[in-house]
Motif scaffolding. Structure first.
Motif, short mmCIF file in Angstrom:
data_model
loop_
_atom_site.label_atom_id
_atom_site.label_comp_id
_atom_site.label_asym_id
_atom_site.label_seq_id
_atom_site.Cartn_x
_atom_site.Cartn_y
_atom_site.Cartn_z
N VAL A 62 -41.79 10.24 10.11
CA VAL A 62 -41.94 8.79 9.95
C VAL A 62 -43.29 8.54 9.28
CG1 VAL A 62 -42.19 6.56 11.09
CG2 VAL A 62 -40.51 8.22 11.94
N THR A 81 -38.53 6.95 6.69
CA THR A 81 -38.05 7.69 7.86
C THR A 81 -37.06 8.77 7.47
OG1 THR A 81 -38.26 5.69 9.19
CG2 THR A 81 -36.96 7.49 10.12
N SER A 117 -40.82 5.47 15.30
CA SER A 117 -40.71 6.83 15.83
C SER A 117 -40.00 6.86 17.17
CB SER A 117 -42.10 7.46 15.97
OG SER A 117 -42.77 7.48 14.74
#
Length: 340
Positions: A62, A81, A117
């Motif tokens: 991320v 991501t 995350s």
């Protein structure tokens, strides 16, 4: 479902599986660190498998920039991501695409990166490691003392230090030699950040010309455009409660003093909920590989503290690996023995 999967994994054949997510500031100043992630991840995975005998190791990435980076910087978004994968080549290819651009002010979207995350990727393995690399704090004066720098920068002092500070604010200065075949000559050009505020005087006797309220606000905006946090920032309390609930072990590595207050705020809250935040010492990029391996080693011991013996990392072999595979550097020191 997440808790059920945890119970099955911890008591079944998947008990030694590891999910490792690297969370990284991907603005201009982090160029050398992004390269280190890309260059070192294969060595890290091989070392983890050979040292710990773990099962499946999945990687996620991320990257975060800042709130005003969406639709700017040639289309590079605020967040990038990569979902968990066991394909190292896919991980490397994704990180290559994460261009170190954007950032704007000194503070970055740290909380948005942590939020992504925790909630934006599918954690599954019983051993869950979130390793965070950053050099700038989150938005909001509760996380930093950046505005205290204004008085220091506007008084008579070292012009070189002033320029270096403003280069950091604009995401240009890096502590590491990041020359590589994919670097552009533009990185060597004079930072435009030093042009934000006019300079008075000459050489080391110069001052920053910050005299009017408008000029002061311009300087403040260079440090943090959202001193009360961005309106869409999540609460750090909610993020760490979620980490605790989902058994994600969080490690944060930083290499500037600008993050000290943020780390203190994070640590204080984590202590209040009996959740351990682990701080990694990242003075330079050479420490990334050994500290990441140390983080996974710690996570393995936490999950299997009753079943596994102490794990001793062979740092000598790790050092040999770095000398053989990664860039080397030399330091030269000169001493002036002249009389006063």
């Amino acid at each position: 479902n997440d808790n059920n999967n945890n119970n099955e994994c911890e008591n079944g054949p998947n008990a030694s599986n590891v999910d490792l997510c690297i969370l990284c500031d991907i603005t201009d100043s982090m160029k050398a660190w992004i390269k280190q992630v890309r260059h070192g991840i294969r060595h890290i995975v091989n070392e983890l498998r050979s040292t710990f005998g773990i099962g499946q190791l999945r990687l996620a990435f991320v990257g975060y920039r800042d709130w005003d980076d969406d639709d700017n910087n040639s289309g590079h978004p605020r967040l990038q991501t990569l979902q968990f994968t066991d394909d190292i080549s896919a991980f490397e290819a994704f990180v290559i695409k994460c261009a170190p651009v954007g950032g704007g002010d000194a503070a970055e979207d740290v909380l948005g990166g942590i939020q992504q995350s925790v909630f934006g990727i599918a954690w599954q393995a019983p051993i869950r490691v979130l390793y965070h690399i950053c050099d700038a704090p989150a938005h909001g004066v509760m996380y930093h003392d950046l505005y205290d720098q204004i008085e220091q920068l506007t008084t008579k002092g070292d012009n070189k230090r002033t320029k270096a500070t403003f280069r950091f604010l604009d995401g240009i200065l890096s502590d590491d030699d990041d020359s590589d075949d994919d670097d552009s000559d533009s990185d060597k050009e004079e930072s435009k950040s030093t042009e934000v505020i006019a300079m008075k005087g000459d050489d080391d006797d110069s001052k920053l010309a910050v005299e009017t309220p408008t000029e002061v606000q311009l300087v403040r905006d260079e440090f943090d455009k959202w001193p009360d946090k961005h309106p869409n920032d999540p609460r750090h309390e909610d993020l760490f409660l979620a980490m605790q609930k989902h058994r994600i072990q969080y490690f944060i590595g930083t290499h500037t003093q600008y993050t000290d207050k943020m780390v203190t705020v994070f640590s204080s809250y984590c202590k209040s909920i009996d959740y351990e935040l682990k701080i990694m010492d990242l003075m330079n990029t050479a420490q990334f590989l050994p500290t990441l391996i140390q983080a996974v080693s710690t996570a393995v011991r936490v999950v299997f503290r009753r079943n596994l013996p102490d794990i001793r990392l062979n740092l000598n072999e790790l050092h040999k690996l770095r000398q053989r595979k990664l860039h080397q550097f030399k330091v030269h020191c000169g001493v002036d023995f002249g009389t006063a």
